[in-house]
Scaffold this active site. Structure first.
Site, PDB file in Angstrom:
ATOM      1  N   HIS A 122      40.547 100.353 -18.552  1.00 46.52           N
ATOM      2  CA  HIS A 122      40.955 101.725 -18.244  1.00 46.52           C
ATOM      3  C   HIS A 122      41.956 102.147 -19.323  1.00 46.52           C
ATOM      4  CE1 HIS A 122      43.118 104.890 -16.012  1.00 46.52           C
ATOM      5  NE2 HIS A 122      42.104 104.916 -15.161  1.00 46.52           N
ATOM      6  N   ASP A 199      45.293  93.637 -14.667  1.00 48.81           N
ATOM      7  CA  ASP A 199      45.280  94.968 -14.074  1.00 48.81           C
ATOM      8  C   ASP A 199      44.477  94.862 -12.768  1.00 48.81           C
ATOM      9  OD1 ASP A 199      44.690  97.513 -13.257  1.00 48.81           O
ATOM     10  OD2 ASP A 199      44.064  98.260 -15.222  1.00 48.81           O
ATOM     11  N   GLN A 202      41.763  97.816  -9.369  1.00 52.62           N
ATOM     12  CA  GLN A 202      40.481  97.894  -8.653  1.00 52.62           C
ATOM     13  C   GLN A 202      40.113  96.587  -7.964  1.00 52.62           C
ATOM     14  OE1 GLN A 202      38.866 100.651  -8.169  1.00 52.62           O
ATOM     15  NE2 GLN A 202      39.797 101.998  -9.694  1.00 52.62           N
ATOM     16  N   LYS A 225      45.551 103.242  -4.173  1.00 50.62           N
ATOM     17  CA  LYS A 225      44.179 102.708  -4.158  1.00 50.62           C
ATOM     18  C   LYS A 225      43.997 101.681  -3.038  1.00 50.62           C
ATOM     19  CE  LYS A 225      43.476 103.480  -9.064  1.00 50.62           C
ATOM     20  NZ  LYS A 225      42.538 104.581  -9.302  1.00 50.62           N
ATOM     21  N   CYS A 363      38.083 107.561 -17.369  1.00 53.33           N
ATOM     22  CA  CYS A 363      39.193 107.016 -18.178  1.00 53.33           C
ATOM     23  C   CYS A 363      38.801 105.717 -18.872  1.00 53.33           C
ATOM     24  CB  CYS A 363      40.453 106.793 -17.338  1.00 53.33           C
ATOM     25  SG  CYS A 363      41.194 108.295 -16.776  1.00 53.33           S
TER      26      CYS A 363
END
Ligand code: PMP
Length: 405
Positions: A122, A199, A202, A225, A363
């Protein structure tokens, strides 16, 4: 087992009509909806408790402080960090990564050094590293991925050398759904003494995260999220790094002693939490974690994998539909295009049928460049989605096709 009927009632946004149709929300990769338990508790907090934290001797300030620090403890437990002090509250994933890029960068990165990221990051996990490399005259090196959307892991060992200072890689690709083998990446990196930032924007909402088992050095995610408010996020960092890293921002609440000449700072996590933090957001994150724990992250993962399988089979039956991202391990995210139909058109027509999907590059322009496309339509599922939602999506896509034929 997941009680979908009960769960759906907990999320007020889902229980409405959009464009005259029962709402099907498939944009969970962008943000998730909030359960009533979080919404009501936050409203009650403002009605009964609100007061700034860490500063007062009075009753409500003490209560707010306790609620904030309890949220930190909940996050610690949720991701199995060794210490509460390794949990820093930030504004979100982007903020957490920028904090590390600046602070770790100041301490450890010099001219000629190298940082490794993957080609499927991202922009939040690419641009801050590009900025750091520009600032320090360092070099950004890229781990590629293949047509299926899987990282070319065999190239990793060759990318790492004595100048490598950090590897920053996404756990799950937001545009392809690929679950990357981060444990393996971390092991390879650690064999060469290179720390790794994961990261988790997600992954945190889809699978059990255990930072000690992963042995990652940094793990970042956003509250919004995982069913909490916007404007709150987490940076987990191993104590040995947090102790060495300088503060990212200066201000109130992060200082030990201040004179007009010099200031000394508190230890982590406080030295990284300058100013009035989003303590209500942190509270909401703790509540969202309670909600996820009550449903059970394993139950969530199982239901979402069932949705992924059902949706993939169903969508692949549609002639002219191509799925981008066919990795062996995926979360319930399906990026696709219909032959000769622009992604915006597909998204806009689905919206007219009450189905919310995301269109564009998500993104991740580098991912779109790799596939030589300008964007995709992305359906991203959460545990409150149903098989009926998948059916509605498939019917909607067929109607889009008919309109263009
Ligand atoms: N990384 C990934 C993989 C993401 O999916 C996102 C959000 N789409 C981000 C980083 C940035 O998160 P935020 O906008 O909450 O800071």
């Amino acid at each position: 087992m997941i009680n979908l009927e009960k769960i759906k009632k907990d999320f007020p946004v889902l229980n409405q009509k959009v464009n005259g149709k029962e709402y099907v929300y498939l944009d969970n990769g962008a943000t998730t909806q909030k359960p009533i338990q979080v919404i009501d508790a936050v409203a009650d907090f403002y009605k009964n408790t609100n007061s700034n934290i860490h500063r007062g001797v009075h009753h409500l300030s003490n209560l707010s402080t306790k609620i904030y620090e309890d949220a930190r403890a909940k996050v610690q437990k949720f991701i199995n960090a060794e210490k509460e002090s390794e949990i820093i509250f930030t504004k979100g994933t982007t903020d957490s990564i920028n904090l590390v890029a600046f602070s770790f960068g100041e301490k450890y990165v010099s001219q000629g050094d190298e940082i490794i990221v993957s080609a499927m990051e991202h922009h939040s996990n690419l641009v801050p590293w590009q900025m750091l490399c520009e600032r320090k005259k360092a070099r950004l090196r890229i781990l590629p991925f293949d047509k299926k959307g899987e990282l070319e892991l065999d190239k990793l060992a060759d990318l790492i050398n004595k100048k490598t200072k950090l590897i920053a890689v996404t756990h799950v690709s937001n545009s392809l759904g690929t679950v990357n083998p981060v444990k393996e990446i971390i092991k390879t990196a650690h064999e060469k003494n290179v720390p790794v930032l994961i990261d988790g924007a997600q992954s945190i909402q889809h699978q059990k995260i255990d930072v000690q088992d992963l042995d990652c050095d940094f793990f970042v995610f956003s509250g919004h999220k995982i069913y909490a408010e916007t404007g709150i996020g987490v940076l987990y960092g191993k104590e040995k790094f947090l102790n060495e890293m300088p503060p990212y921002q200066g201000g109130g609440d992060m200082v030990d002693h201040v004179t007009l000449k010099k200031t000394t700072f508190l230890d982590a996590p406080f030295k990284f939490e300058a100013g009035t933090v989003n303590y209500v957001g942190a509270y909401s994150l703790g509540l969202a974690i309670d909600y996820v724990n009550a449903v059970g992250i394993e139950n969530i993962a199982k239901h979402e994998q069932d949705l992924l399988q059902y949706a993939t089979e169903k969508l692949l039956q549609i002639e002219g539909l191509t799925i981008y991202g066919n990795a062996k391990h995926k979360t319930a995210t399906i990026s696709f295009l219909l032959k000769n139909i622009h992604h915006y058109d597909t998204g806009m027509i689905l919206d007219k049928m009450g189905i919310a999907v995301r269109t564009g590059s998500h993104c991740t322009q580098t991912v779109m460049d790799f596939f030589e496309i300008s964007g995709t339509v992305r359906a991203s599922f959460a545990f409150y989605n149903t098989f009926a939602d998948v059916d509605r999506l498939a019917e909607g896509i067929l109607k889009v096709k008919q309109m263009f034929e």
